[in-house]
Each structure stands twice: as structure tokens, then as C-alpha cells.
Design a protein around this motif. Structure first.
Motif, PDB file in Angstrom:
ATOM      1  N   ALA A  96       0.860  -1.189   0.000  1.00  0.00           N
ATOM      2  CA  ALA A  96       0.000   0.000   0.000  1.00  0.00           C
ATOM      3  C   ALA A  96       0.893   1.235   0.000  1.00  0.00           C
ATOM      4  N   ILE A  97       0.702   2.078  -0.989  1.00  0.00           N
ATOM      5  CA  ILE A  97       1.485   3.293  -1.137  1.00  0.00           C
ATOM      6  C   ILE A  97       0.544   4.483  -1.019  1.00  0.00           C
ATOM      7  N   THR A  98       0.840   5.379  -0.092  1.00  0.00           N
ATOM      8  CA  THR A  98       0.035   6.576   0.114  1.00  0.00           C
ATOM      9  C   THR A  98       0.899   7.793  -0.165  1.00  0.00           C
ATOM     10  N   PHE A  99       0.348   8.744  -0.909  1.00  0.00           N
ATOM     11  CA  PHE A  99       1.116   9.940  -1.241  1.00  0.00           C
ATOM     12  C   PHE A  99       0.186  11.139  -1.400  1.00  0.00           C
ATOM     13  N   ALA A 100       0.768  12.329  -1.230  1.00  0.00           N
ATOM     14  CA  ALA A 100       0.034  13.583  -1.352  1.00  0.00           C
ATOM     15  C   ALA A 100       0.057  14.050  -2.801  1.00  0.00           C
ATOM     16  N   VAL A 101      -1.033  14.672  -3.228  1.00  0.00           N
ATOM     17  CA  VAL A 101      -1.129  15.181  -4.592  1.00  0.00           C
ATOM     18  C   VAL A 101      -1.618  16.627  -4.586  1.00  0.00           C
ATOM     19  N   GLU A 102      -1.324  17.318  -5.678  1.00  0.00           N
ATOM     20  CA  GLU A 102      -1.811  18.682  -5.889  1.00  0.00           C
ATOM     21  C   GLU A 102      -2.524  18.749  -7.223  1.00  0.00           C
ATOM     22  N   ALA A 103      -3.594  19.518  -7.276  1.00  0.00           N
ATOM     23  CA  ALA A 103      -4.359  19.686  -8.509  1.00  0.00           C
ATOM     24  C   ALA A 103      -3.440  20.163  -9.631  1.00  0.00           C
ATOM     25  N   GLY A 104      -3.705  19.662 -10.821  1.00  0.00           N
ATOM     26  CA  GLY A 104      -2.934  20.063 -11.990  1.00  0.00           C
ATOM     27  C   GLY A 104      -1.682  19.251 -12.241  1.00  0.00           C
ATOM     28  N   GLU A 105      -1.315  18.373 -11.308  1.00  0.00           N
ATOM     29  CA  GLU A 105      -0.097  17.569 -11.439  1.00  0.00           C
ATOM     30  C   GLU A 105      -0.442  16.135 -11.837  1.00  0.00           C
ATOM     31  N   HIS A 106       0.481  15.487 -12.564  1.00  0.00           N
ATOM     32  CA  HIS A 106       0.367  14.062 -12.848  1.00  0.00           C
ATOM     33  C   HIS A 106       1.390  13.328 -11.982  1.00  0.00           C
ATOM     34  N   TYR A 107       0.976  12.196 -11.409  1.00  0.00           N
ATOM     35  CA  TYR A 107       1.834  11.408 -10.528  1.00  0.00           C
ATOM     36  C   TYR A 107       1.967  10.006 -11.100  1.00  0.00           C
ATOM     37  N   HIS A 108       3.173   9.678 -11.549  1.00  0.00           N
ATOM     38  CA  HIS A 108       3.460   8.323 -11.999  1.00  0.00           C
ATOM     39  C   HIS A 108       4.259   7.662 -10.878  1.00  0.00           C
ATOM     40  N   VAL A 109       3.734   6.557 -10.349  1.00  0.00           N
ATOM     41  CA  VAL A 109       4.320   5.914  -9.168  1.00  0.00           C
ATOM     42  C   VAL A 109       4.690   4.475  -9.508  1.00  0.00           C
ATOM     43  N   PRO A 110       5.935   4.243  -9.969  1.00  0.00           N
ATOM     44  CA  PRO A 110       6.381   2.886 -10.267  1.00  0.00           C
ATOM     45  C   PRO A 110       6.669   2.087  -8.981  1.00  0.00           C
ATOM     46  N   LEU A 111       6.367   0.804  -9.041  1.00  0.00           N
ATOM     47  CA  LEU A 111       6.677  -0.124  -7.952  1.00  0.00           C
ATOM     48  C   LEU A 111       7.735  -1.091  -8.467  1.00  0.00           C
ATOM     49  N   LEU A 112       8.882  -1.110  -7.809  1.00  0.00           N
ATOM     50  CA  LEU A 112       9.942  -2.081  -8.100  1.00  0.00           C
ATOM     51  C   LEU A 112       9.785  -3.190  -7.067  1.00  0.00           C
ATOM     52  N   LEU A 113       9.532  -4.397  -7.528  1.00  0.00           N
ATOM     53  CA  LEU A 113       9.096  -5.484  -6.660  1.00  0.00           C
ATOM     54  C   LEU A 113      10.028  -6.674  -6.744  1.00  0.00           C
ATOM     55  N   ASN A 114      10.251  -7.325  -5.592  1.00  0.00           N
ATOM     56  CA  ASN A 114      10.865  -8.648  -5.549  1.00  0.00           C
ATOM     57  C   ASN A 114      10.231  -9.381  -4.374  1.00  0.00           C
ATOM     58  N   PRO A 115      10.446 -10.673  -4.214  1.00  0.00           N
ATOM     59  CA  PRO A 115       9.736 -11.420  -3.174  1.00  0.00           C
ATOM     60  C   PRO A 115       9.989 -10.940  -1.740  1.00  0.00           C
ATOM     61  N   PHE A 116      11.086 -10.242  -1.497  1.00  0.00           N
ATOM     62  CA  PHE A 116      11.402  -9.854  -0.121  1.00  0.00           C
ATOM     63  C   PHE A 116      11.555  -8.356   0.081  1.00  0.00           C
ATOM     64  N   GLY A 117      11.131  -7.567  -0.893  1.00  0.00           N
ATOM     65  CA  GLY A 117      11.222  -6.133  -0.732  1.00  0.00           C
ATOM     66  C   GLY A 117      10.599  -5.399  -1.900  1.00  0.00           C
ATOM     67  N   TYR A 118      10.475  -4.108  -1.728  1.00  0.00           N
ATOM     68  CA  TYR A 118       9.954  -3.272  -2.797  1.00  0.00           C
ATOM     69  C   TYR A 118      10.449  -1.848  -2.604  1.00  0.00           C
ATOM     70  N   SER A 119      10.358  -1.088  -3.671  1.00  0.00           N
ATOM     71  CA  SER A 119      10.725   0.312  -3.647  1.00  0.00           C
ATOM     72  C   SER A 119       9.772   1.056  -4.555  1.00  0.00           C
ATOM     73  N   VAL A 120       9.461   2.288  -4.212  1.00  0.00           N
ATOM     74  CA  VAL A 120       8.618   3.130  -5.054  1.00  0.00           C
ATOM     75  C   VAL A 120       9.270   4.497  -5.171  1.00  0.00           C
ATOM     76  N   TYR A 121       8.877   5.230  -6.197  1.00  0.00           N
ATOM     77  CA  TYR A 121       9.372   6.576  -6.370  1.00  0.00           C
ATOM     78  C   TYR A 121       8.407   7.339  -7.255  1.00  0.00           C
ATOM     79  N   ARG A 122       8.516   8.654  -7.246  1.00  0.00           N
ATOM     80  CA  ARG A 122       7.708   9.438  -8.170  1.00  0.00           C
ATOM     81  C   ARG A 122       8.434   9.491  -9.495  1.00  0.00           C
ATOM     82  N   GLY A 123       7.843   8.863 -10.476  1.00  0.00           N
ATOM     83  CA  GLY A 123       8.435   8.833 -11.797  1.00  0.00           C
ATOM     84  C   GLY A 123       7.982  10.015 -12.630  1.00  0.00           C
ATOM     85  N   SER A 124       8.200   9.888 -13.918  1.00  0.00           N
ATOM     86  CA  SER A 124       7.800  10.980 -14.812  1.00  0.00           C
ATOM     87  C   SER A 124       6.845  10.468 -15.880  1.00  0.00           C
TER      88      SER A 124
END
Length: 132
Positions: free
Chosen positions: A104-132
Motif C-alpha cells: 500500500a502506497i500513500t502519497f500527497a497530490v496537488e491539482a494540476g499535477e500528474h503522478y506516476h508511481v512505479p513499484l519495483l518489486l521482488n519477493p522480499f522487498g519493494y521500492s517506489v518513487y515518483r516517476g515521470s
């Protein structure tokens, strides 16, 4: 698509354990209009063969926070089975193949913006970031 009064969200998943997109993962989108507001489930989608969700619902006007819920356990179970089957000397499948059954990924947003949120996944961990 974002407008001047709304934000927009997109996502994709890359399985870093195999270096490929993660297809068939269910993704639910929720939003709220303030830190103390209740979450509103907006709907969901599933990642395609390229690991992308191309049809997530639009965010309502006034959205300030977004939550993406990724149901990764079924995907990781299947992936672990395929990897074990492909390697004759691989150890037997462990439990479900997923230490994190959901992300579960929760993030703040502002009107007028696009948010691309990639999930990098493996069986024992994950990472997310704001992409473009």
C-alpha cells in the motif's frame, strides 16, 4: 489526465527479481480530501503484460491524498512456482513466495499535477518513487 482542478495517477510494476514487468497484478485506487478525511475507494485495474495500469479511475476534484493498493501475493506465488520449475535443482517453493502479500502506497497530490508511481518489486522487498 490531470486538469487544473484535479491530479492524475498512473503506475507500473517491474519485478526486479527477473528483470521483467509484472503483469496481472490487481491495483486498487483510493483517495481522500484531507489528512483526516475518510478514504474513498475509486476502483481498480490490473497491470497488463507491460506491467502498466492504463485505466485507473480519475481522481475527484479536491483530492489531496491517494493510496494505491497492489495485491502482489498471487503474482509472486506464480512467479516463484515458474522459477522453481525452471530450475531443476532449485529449492522447493517457500510458503507463498511473498514476504509482503500486499503493498500500500500513500502519497500527497496537488491539482494540476500528474503522478506516476512505479513499484519495483521482488519477493522480499519493494521500492517506489515518483516517476515521470
Amino acid at each position: 489526465m490531470s486538469t487544473s482542478t484535479t491530479a492524475s495517477v498512473s503506475t507500473h510494476i517491474l519485478d526486479t527479481s527477473v528483470g521483467r514487468p509484472a503483469g496481472g497484478v490487481a491495483v486498487q485506487l483510493s483517495a481522500r480530501t484531507g489528512r483526516t478525511a475518510h478514504w474513498q475507494a475509486l476502483g481498480g485495474s490490473a497491470t497488463d503484460a507491460d506491467g502498466r495500469c492504463k485505466d485507473l479511475p480519475a481522481l475527484p476534484e479536491g483530492t489531496t491524498h491517494v493510496r494505491l493498493d497492489f495485491a502482489v501475493e498471487p503474482y509472486l506465488e506464480e512467479s516463484a512456482k515458474k522459477q522453481a520449475d525452471a530450475q531443476q535443482d532449485a529449492p522447493a517453493n517457500r510458503d507463498s513466495g511473498a514476504f509482503f502479500p500486499e503493498v500500500a502506497i500513500t502519497f500527497a497530490v496537488e491539482a494540476g499535477e500528474h503522478y506516476h508511481v512505479p513499484l519495483l518489486l521482488n519477493p522480499f522487498g519493494y521500492s517506489v518513487y515518483r516517476g515521470s
